[in-house]
Design an enzyme around this catalytic site. Structure first.
Site, short mmCIF file in Angstrom:
data_model
loop_
_atom_site.label_atom_id
_atom_site.label_comp_id
_atom_site.label_asym_id
_atom_site.label_seq_id
_atom_site.Cartn_x
_atom_site.Cartn_y
_atom_site.Cartn_z
N CYS A 146 0.75 -1.15 0.08
CA CYS A 146 0.02 0.07 -0.09
C CYS A 146 0.88 1.07 -0.05
O CYS A 146 2.03 1.02 0.29
CB CYS A 146 -1.07 0.16 1.18
SG CYS A 146 -0.06 -0.36 2.81
N TYR A 153 2.76 11.15 -12.58
CA TYR A 153 1.32 11.46 -12.48
C TYR A 153 1.21 12.17 -11.16
O TYR A 153 1.89 12.33 -10.39
CB TYR A 153 0.59 10.28 -12.39
CG TYR A 153 1.00 9.35 -11.21
CD1 TYR A 153 0.58 9.30 -10.02
CD2 TYR A 153 1.87 8.34 -11.20
CE1 TYR A 153 0.72 8.74 -9.01
CE2 TYR A 153 2.43 7.54 -10.40
CZ TYR A 153 1.73 7.62 -9.15
OH TYR A 153 2.33 6.76 -8.12
N ARG A 199 12.76 -0.31 -3.70
CA ARG A 199 12.18 -0.48 -4.78
C ARG A 199 12.81 -0.29 -5.97
O ARG A 199 13.50 0.90 -6.33
CB ARG A 199 10.64 -0.06 -4.92
CG ARG A 199 9.59 -0.51 -5.65
CD ARG A 199 8.45 0.07 -5.60
NE ARG A 199 7.28 -0.69 -6.41
CZ ARG A 199 6.28 0.04 -6.61
NH1 ARG A 199 6.12 1.41 -6.35
NH2 ARG A 199 5.03 -0.55 -7.16
N ARG A 250 6.07 3.59 -18.01
CA ARG A 250 5.14 4.83 -18.06
C ARG A 250 5.29 5.41 -16.41
O ARG A 250 4.70 6.49 -16.32
CB ARG A 250 3.65 4.28 -18.23
CG ARG A 250 3.31 3.57 -17.15
CD ARG A 250 1.79 2.87 -17.38
NE ARG A 250 1.55 1.67 -16.67
CZ ARG A 250 1.20 1.74 -15.30
NH1 ARG A 250 1.09 2.82 -14.40
NH2 ARG A 250 1.22 0.54 -14.67
N HIS A 268 3.09 -7.55 -7.89
CA HIS A 268 1.90 -7.99 -8.66
C HIS A 268 2.26 -9.20 -9.63
O HIS A 268 1.81 -8.90 -10.97
CB HIS A 268 1.32 -6.73 -9.54
CG HIS A 268 1.27 -5.69 -8.65
ND1 HIS A 268 1.02 -5.55 -7.35
CD2 HIS A 268 1.53 -4.50 -8.83
CE1 HIS A 268 1.08 -4.61 -6.87
NE2 HIS A 268 1.46 -3.69 -7.59
N ASP A 323 -3.12 -2.56 -2.28
CA ASP A 323 -2.44 -1.48 -3.29
C ASP A 323 -3.25 0.02 -3.11
O ASP A 323 -3.22 0.79 -4.06
CB ASP A 323 -2.48 -2.03 -4.80
CG ASP A 323 -1.70 -1.17 -5.65
OD1 ASP A 323 -0.72 -0.39 -5.14
OD2 ASP A 323 -2.22 -0.72 -7.12
N ASN A 364 -3.10 5.35 -10.69
CA ASN A 364 -3.26 4.94 -12.25
C ASN A 364 -4.12 4.15 -12.89
O ASN A 364 -4.27 3.33 -13.81
CB ASN A 364 -1.85 4.57 -12.85
CG ASN A 364 -0.86 5.67 -12.32
OD1 ASN A 364 -0.94 6.85 -12.63
ND2 ASN A 364 0.39 5.32 -11.85
C1 0GY Z 1 1.40 -0.15 -7.52
C2 0GY Z 1 1.21 0.04 -9.19
C3 0GY Z 1 1.44 1.45 -9.99
C4 0GY Z 1 2.13 2.76 -9.42
C5 0GY Z 1 3.15 2.66 -8.54
O1 0GY Z 1 4.87 3.83 -7.59
C6 0GY Z 1 3.85 3.87 -8.25
O2 0GY Z 1 3.64 5.17 -8.83
O3 0GY Z 1 3.58 1.58 -8.24
C7 0GY Z 1 0.97 1.41 -11.23
O4 0GY Z 1 0.64 2.64 -11.91
O5 0GY Z 1 0.92 0.36 -11.80
O6 0GY Z 1 1.61 -0.87 -7.22
O7 0GY Z 1 1.02 0.96 -7.05
#
Ligand code: 0GY
Length: 311
Positions: A38, A55, A130, A136, A187, A263, A268
């Site tokens: 999360c 974003y 990470r 993207r 994921h 999550d 997005n």
């Molecule tokens: C997630 C997935 C996304 C985004 C991010 O760090 C992030 O901006 O992880 C995504 O857009 O697929 O795990 O939160």
């Protein structure tokens, strides 16, 4: 829960706010369950979003995250640094410090991070970094820089979380398999769930886990991976049904190396924002016995993030 706000920043057009009235899950989580994926976003007024972000989200504060934790029945959180904060981990650290030991973190750091900064992150509860390869979301970081960071964090007992798309696994394979730490895949490596679960693409991901016992997977984000969507004609039982065979395969093949997370606040998503209560109801479809559920939700995340409590 209180409603989403935006603070001084303007959200990316089309950005979906997180769901402010989640239902109470029918699936009762086991004691000491961990939401192992999360995020917190801002609030932007206190922790501005990174200039290099791709974003701009709505704010999602630690108060709102912990309210969701309590509402759903989780005991703890693993908060993962989101790309909208770049390598500025202040919002993450603030949330960890507010959690009274009930949250651990995964940060983003650059090559320039000092040993003192790593120690401060550790003291706050960070246990991993990470590495994001989703084009993207981030600009490219050279692999030698990432490998240098991995070598620096390994002695702290931290792990590396990797986020990538399934089609990119072949190209990233040599780098991933050379990492010196536990490696946690976000994921399930984002499988294309319109392809067969026993086909070559997901087969490569299963091989990655089978041949490398330091590799774990989050079996999270059915709402992100699904093409079928949240509801089928026969109702909630079949929500995200096209993701079930993939997640179930990973849970049943590697029961001691899987994690699950909401999550929240679901960055997005374009088409729908999930009710987090219904997402929790998805869990028994992919972990079908009480033992698998306990490993997924309690034993594995506590062993990885709170090893001192698991001894
Ligand atoms: C997630 C997935 C996304 C985004 C991010 O760090 C992030 O901006 O992880 C995504 O857009 O697929 O795990 O939160």
């Amino acid at each position: 829960m209180t409603k989403p706000t935006t603070g001084p920043f303007t959200k990316t057009p089309g950005w979906l706010d997180w769901y402010a009235g989640p239902s109470k899950p029918r699936f009762v989580l086991p004691a000491n369950a961990v939401d192992a994926h999360c995020h917190v976003f801002g609030p932007g007024a206190d922790f501005p979003y990174a200039p290099e972000r791709k974003y701009t989200p709505c704010d999602a504060s630690w108060q709102q995250l912990f309210a969701l934790r309590d509402h759903l029945g989780f005991h703890k959180n693993v908060i993962v640094q989101a790309t909208c904060h770049g390598a500025d981990n202040r919002a993450l650290v603030d949330a960890l410090q507010r959690a009274e030991g009930r949250a651990r973190g995964v940060a983003t750091v650059k090559r320039s991070v000092t040993d003192a900064e790593l120690q401060a992150l550790h003291a706050a509860g960070v246990r991993g970094v990470r590495f994001n390869f989703v084009k993207r979301l981030v600009d490219f970081t050279p692999k030698d820089e990432l490998m240098e960071i991995a070598a620096r964090i390994a002695p702290l007992g931290w792990h590396v979380v990797i986020y990538f798309e399934a089609v990119d696994l072949p190209e990233l394979w040599d780098f991933f398999t050379a990492l010196p730490t536990t490696v946690v895949v976000d994921h399930m490596g984002r499988p294309d769930v319109t392809k067969p679960v026993d086909g070559p693409e997901f087969g490569l991901f299963l091989k990655f886990m089978r041949e490398h016992d330091n590799v774990w997977s989050k079996v999270s984000c059915p709402e992100r991976l699904s093409v079928a969507g949240p509801r089928a004609l026969d109702g909630e039982q079949a929500a995200y049904r096209d993701v079930v065979p993939f997640a179930r395969k990973v849970v049943e093949t590697f029961p001691d190396r899987v994690l699950w997370g909401t999550d929240w606040p679901h960055p997005n998503l374009k088409d729908h924002m999930p009710d987090d209560g219904l997402l929790v109801n998805f869990i028994p479809h992919i972990a079908v016995t009480a033992e698998l559920q306990r490993k997924l939700l309690v034993d594995n995340p506590n062993r990885l993030y709170w090893p001192e409590e698991s001894r």
